[in-house]
Design an enzyme around this catalytic site. Structure first.
Site, PDB file in Angstrom:
ATOM      1  N   GLU A  64       0.719  -1.026  -0.027  1.00  0.00           N
ATOM      2  CA  GLU A  64       0.200  -0.058   0.048  1.00  0.00           C
ATOM      3  C   GLU A  64       0.764   1.153  -0.041  1.00  0.00           C
ATOM      4  O   GLU A  64       0.465   2.209  -0.549  1.00  0.00           O
ATOM      5  CB  GLU A  64      -1.043  -0.057   1.172  1.00  0.00           C
ATOM      6  CG  GLU A  64      -1.862  -1.213   1.302  1.00  0.00           C
ATOM      7  CD  GLU A  64      -1.219  -2.194   2.311  1.00  0.00           C
ATOM      8  OE1 GLU A  64      -2.335  -2.667   2.892  1.00  0.00           O
ATOM      9  OE2 GLU A  64      -0.114  -2.612   2.201  1.00  0.00           O
ATOM     10  N   CYS A  92      -2.713  -2.599   7.610  1.00  0.00           N
ATOM     11  CA  CYS A  92      -2.228  -2.700   8.921  1.00  0.00           C
ATOM     12  C   CYS A  92      -2.420  -1.279   9.413  1.00  0.00           C
ATOM     13  O   CYS A  92      -2.940  -0.476   8.613  1.00  0.00           O
ATOM     14  CB  CYS A  92      -0.847  -3.005   9.058  1.00  0.00           C
ATOM     15  SG  CYS A  92       0.377  -1.856   8.136  1.00  0.00           S
ATOM     16  N   CYS A  95      -0.417   1.333   7.165  1.00  0.00           N
ATOM     17  CA  CYS A  95      -0.944   1.676   5.858  1.00  0.00           C
ATOM     18  C   CYS A  95      -2.466   2.343   6.113  1.00  0.00           C
ATOM     19  O   CYS A  95      -2.740   3.275   5.103  1.00  0.00           O
ATOM     20  CB  CYS A  95      -1.131   0.258   5.074  1.00  0.00           C
ATOM     21  SG  CYS A  95       0.342  -0.203   4.734  1.00  0.00           S
TER      22      CYS A  95
END
Length: 170
Positions: A64, A92, A95
């Site tokens: 990402e 996560c 990101c």
């Protein structure tokens, strides 16, 4: 409550997730965890990325992050206010934070991440109205395909470790 809705058809979502899967397969070919991401603006892919943590030895080298950087460079703006991001694994915290800060409008992901997902599994940073930006989030786009990529990768890794362990015994 988040009032945003998807601006894409099911066919468009699957088409773009297949592009994220292509990125994941590039990572897999490099012995990286197979995670891929793309950023789409006005129906065009403006950013691509895949996991490169092992190659770079950089904890922030997530799919990402690369896709967001490339997209911002493509439009020469850090704001991705009308963009959609597709990623094969639930984002996560890092990101998700980058998506909030870059103002990504819609986030689509394939497989849930029970150990680190912050787009609905452990928490939902992207739809938390306490932040100055809220994104639309949709999970389960080609979920089986995305999940199998990861499952097969880790299964192969375990088999290789077992083989090495057995070779050392001989």
């Amino acid at each position: 409550m988040n009032e945003k809705t998807s601006s894409l058809t099911i066919e468009e979502k699957e088409k773009f997730m297949l592009e994220a899967i292509k990125e994941a397969k590039i990572a897999e070919g490099m012995n990286e965890v197979p995670i891929g991401a793309i950023v789409v603006l006005d129906g065009q892919i403006i950013g691509r990325g895949h996991n490169l943590r092992e190659q770079s030895q950089d904890a922030s080298a997530h799919a990402e992050m690369y896709a967001i950087r490339e997209a911002c460079a493509a439009i020469e703006n850090w704001r991705l206010e009308r963009a959609q991001l597709f990623v094969t694994l639930e984002p996560c915290p890092m990101c998700s934070g980058a998506m909030i800060l870059s103002r990504v409008n819609e986030v689509y992901y394939g497989a849930n991440d029970p150990k680190g997902g912050t787009a609905g599994t452990l928490m939902n940073l992207l739809e938390d109205e306490r932040f100055n930006h809220v994104a639309y989030v949709e999970s389960g786009i080609l979920e089986n395909e995305c999940g199998e990529l990861l499952s097969n990768f880790f299964k192969k890794l375990r088999e290789e470790k077992k083989l090495l362990k057995n070779q050392k015994k001989d």
